[in-house]
Design a protein around this motif. Structure first.
Motif, PDB file in Angstrom:
ATOM      1  N   GLU A 278       0.722  -1.248  -0.339  1.00  0.00           N
ATOM      2  CA  GLU A 278      -0.042  -0.151   0.251  1.00  0.00           C
ATOM      3  C   GLU A 278       1.317   1.051  -0.006  1.00  0.00           C
ATOM      4  O   GLU A 278       0.916   1.864  -0.554  1.00  0.00           O
ATOM      5  CB  GLU A 278      -0.970  -0.165   1.029  1.00  0.00           C
ATOM      6  N   LEU A 279       2.220   1.295   0.824  1.00  0.00           N
ATOM      7  CA  LEU A 279       3.043   2.100   1.104  1.00  0.00           C
ATOM      8  C   LEU A 279       3.650   2.315  -0.962  1.00  0.00           C
ATOM      9  O   LEU A 279       3.564   3.815  -0.411  1.00  0.00           O
ATOM     10  CB  LEU A 279       3.710   2.569   1.633  1.00  0.00           C
ATOM     11  N   GLU A 280       3.756   1.486  -0.562  1.00  0.00           N
ATOM     12  CA  GLU A 280       4.241   1.393  -2.398  1.00  0.00           C
ATOM     13  C   GLU A 280       3.614   2.252  -3.371  1.00  0.00           C
ATOM     14  O   GLU A 280       4.345   2.847  -4.199  1.00  0.00           O
ATOM     15  CB  GLU A 280       5.092   0.587  -3.035  1.00  0.00           C
ATOM     16  N   ASN A 281       2.206   1.717  -3.526  1.00  0.00           N
ATOM     17  CA  ASN A 281       1.883   1.918  -4.330  1.00  0.00           C
ATOM     18  C   ASN A 281       1.376   3.621  -4.272  1.00  0.00           C
ATOM     19  O   ASN A 281       1.262   4.463  -5.757  1.00  0.00           O
ATOM     20  CB  ASN A 281      -0.085   1.823  -4.560  1.00  0.00           C
ATOM     21  N   LYS A 282       1.232   4.178  -3.202  1.00  0.00           N
ATOM     22  CA  LYS A 282       1.002   5.912  -3.398  1.00  0.00           C
ATOM     23  C   LYS A 282       2.142   6.529  -3.437  1.00  0.00           C
ATOM     24  O   LYS A 282       2.496   7.545  -3.637  1.00  0.00           O
ATOM     25  CB  LYS A 282       1.054   6.106  -1.322  1.00  0.00           C
ATOM     26  N   ALA A 283       3.326   5.306  -2.895  1.00  0.00           N
ATOM     27  CA  ALA A 283       5.298   6.638  -3.229  1.00  0.00           C
ATOM     28  C   ALA A 283       5.184   6.234  -5.043  1.00  0.00           C
ATOM     29  O   ALA A 283       5.312   7.386  -5.159  1.00  0.00           O
ATOM     30  CB  ALA A 283       6.142   5.727  -2.710  1.00  0.00           C
ATOM     31  N   TYR A 284       4.201   5.612  -5.406  1.00  0.00           N
ATOM     32  CA  TYR A 284       4.216   5.667  -6.901  1.00  0.00           C
ATOM     33  C   TYR A 284       3.963   6.250  -7.607  1.00  0.00           C
ATOM     34  O   TYR A 284       3.654   7.680  -8.106  1.00  0.00           O
ATOM     35  CB  TYR A 284       4.379   4.007  -7.986  1.00  0.00           C
ATOM     36  N   LYS A 285       2.457   6.749  -7.130  1.00  0.00           N
ATOM     37  CA  LYS A 285       1.717   7.682  -7.432  1.00  0.00           C
ATOM     38  C   LYS A 285       2.278   9.189  -6.632  1.00  0.00           C
ATOM     39  O   LYS A 285       2.020   9.602  -8.310  1.00  0.00           O
ATOM     40  CB  LYS A 285       0.115   7.330  -6.653  1.00  0.00           C
ATOM     41  N   LEU A 286       2.854   9.550  -5.843  1.00  0.00           N
ATOM     42  CA  LEU A 286       3.335  10.781  -5.272  1.00  0.00           C
ATOM     43  C   LEU A 286       4.791  10.965  -6.646  1.00  0.00           C
ATOM     44  O   LEU A 286       5.047  12.206  -7.307  1.00  0.00           O
ATOM     45  CB  LEU A 286       3.803  10.535  -4.614  1.00  0.00           C
ATOM     46  N   ALA A 287       5.182  10.130  -7.070  1.00  0.00           N
ATOM     47  CA  ALA A 287       6.498  10.219  -8.037  1.00  0.00           C
ATOM     48  C   ALA A 287       5.888  10.671  -9.375  1.00  0.00           C
ATOM     49  O   ALA A 287       6.729  11.314 -10.047  1.00  0.00           O
ATOM     50  CB  ALA A 287       7.253   8.594  -8.083  1.00  0.00           C
ATOM     51  N   TYR A 288       4.584  10.020  -9.775  1.00  0.00           N
ATOM     52  CA  TYR A 288       4.521  10.001 -10.816  1.00  0.00           C
ATOM     53  C   TYR A 288       3.943  11.456 -11.070  1.00  0.00           C
ATOM     54  O   TYR A 288       4.255  12.286 -12.023  1.00  0.00           O
ATOM     55  CB  TYR A 288       3.273   9.632 -11.470  1.00  0.00           C
ATOM     56  N   GLU A 289       3.096  12.217 -10.132  1.00  0.00           N
ATOM     57  CA  GLU A 289       2.881  13.714 -10.328  1.00  0.00           C
ATOM     58  C   GLU A 289       3.841  14.393  -9.958  1.00  0.00           C
ATOM     59  O   GLU A 289       3.967  15.207 -11.046  1.00  0.00           O
ATOM     60  CB  GLU A 289       1.423  13.734  -9.114  1.00  0.00           C
ATOM     61  N   ASP A 290       4.815  13.182  -9.490  1.00  0.00           N
ATOM     62  CA  ASP A 290       6.086  14.949  -9.344  1.00  0.00           C
ATOM     63  C   ASP A 290       6.704  14.815 -10.427  1.00  0.00           C
ATOM     64  O   ASP A 290       7.477  15.572 -11.480  1.00  0.00           O
ATOM     65  CB  ASP A 290       7.475  14.370  -8.552  1.00  0.00           C
ATOM     66  N   ALA A 291       7.133  13.597 -11.594  1.00  0.00           N
ATOM     67  CA  ALA A 291       7.368  13.810 -13.061  1.00  0.00           C
ATOM     68  C   ALA A 291       6.665  14.504 -13.870  1.00  0.00           C
ATOM     69  O   ALA A 291       6.995  15.528 -14.483  1.00  0.00           O
ATOM     70  CB  ALA A 291       8.045  12.947 -13.439  1.00  0.00           C
ATOM     71  N   LYS A 292       5.084  14.191 -13.424  1.00  0.00           N
ATOM     72  CA  LYS A 292       4.293  15.039 -15.007  1.00  0.00           C
ATOM     73  C   LYS A 292       4.612  16.928 -14.368  1.00  0.00           C
ATOM     74  O   LYS A 292       4.352  17.268 -15.385  1.00  0.00           O
ATOM     75  CB  LYS A 292       3.157  14.603 -14.477  1.00  0.00           C
ATOM     76  N   SER A 293       4.781  17.233 -12.943  1.00  0.00           N
ATOM     77  CA  SER A 293       4.367  18.471 -12.892  1.00  0.00           C
ATOM     78  C   SER A 293       6.096  19.662 -12.738  1.00  0.00           C
ATOM     79  O   SER A 293       5.749  20.412 -14.250  1.00  0.00           O
ATOM     80  CB  SER A 293       4.414  18.408 -11.441  1.00  0.00           C
TER      81      SER A 293
END
Length: 228
Positions: A148-163
């Motif tokens: 669950e924590l990994e999934n949240k971390a990946y979501k934040l990582a994608y949002e950071d990359a797209k930003s």
């Protein structure tokens, strides 16, 4: 006929150039934290003697005594595993004279401990020390199920990359859409607690600080199309 072929070639080349969409590659990271729920460690018992039987018996005695103390401290068979048993005949480098007379049998055995009773870590270390274990390695506190924590971390990582990509693309009034994503994950290391040799103290539990949180970090290498 030659003129027609030439015209078709020029037209095809123009279309290919027009569809050459620019891209941008960025790295995004995301970090979340959670409370540890499990700890593990490896304890090593090494004995030596000029007689193999004596070295083996010494090691067996320490292992059996230590396992009894660990169970008395609250561990069960499912928490314990003895492994990596070795018997070697070699020079005892702890002596000053490295001659054939210093050749001994060395017996090495390990106890791997895994437990979800974090508050009991100090009692476990104390039991290992009392049992005569030569080396108590690093105590690792971690989260057993990090999905669950990994999934949240990946979501934040994608949002950071797209930003990051959008920031650059907006300078040219362009929008971004993902082309390729490469996933990376950094498995967290935990409590850097080492106890080598015997702990010089009373019968009280050896003090161990349990980390309040453990960070889980994921990163993505993302390539975006930049389009109008």
């Amino acid at each position: 006929m030659k003129k027609i072929v030439t015209s078709i070639f020029i037209l095809a080349s123009s279309i290919g150039f027009a569809n050459d969409t620019p891209t941008i590659s960025v790295t995004g990271t995301g970090t979340v934290s959670g409370k540890p729920d499990t700890f593990s460690l490896i304890a090593t018992v090494e004995t030596s003697d000029k007689e193999s039987e004596s070295a083996i018996n010494q090691n067996t005695t320490i292992i059996n005594n230590t396992v009894k103390l660990l169970k008395k401290a609250g561990l069960k068979d499912s928490n314990l595993k003895t492994e990596n048993y070795t018997l070697n005949y070699r020079t005892d480098y702890n002596t000053n004279n490295n001659s054939n007379s210093d050749m001994k049998y060395f017996v090495r055995n390990q106890i791997t401990i895994t437990s979800s009773d974090l508050k009991n870590a100090g009692d476990i270390l104390t039991a290992l020390n009392k049992g005569g274990v030569n080396n108590i390695g690093e105590v690792n506190f971690y989260i057993a199920d990090r999905k669950e924590l990994e999934n949240k971390a990946y979501k934040l990582a994608y949002e950071d990359a797209k930003s990051k990509a959008s920031l650059i693309a907006n300078l040219e009034n362009l929008n971004v859409t993902p082309k390729n994503i490469d996933l990376n994950f950094n498995s967290p290391r935990t409590l850097p607690f080492m106890l080598n040799g015997s702990f010089k103290g009373d019968s009280a539990p050896i003090p161990v600080t349990v980390p309040s949180n453990i960070e889980v970090t994921a990163s993505l290498n993302v390539t975006f199309y930049m389009e109008k």
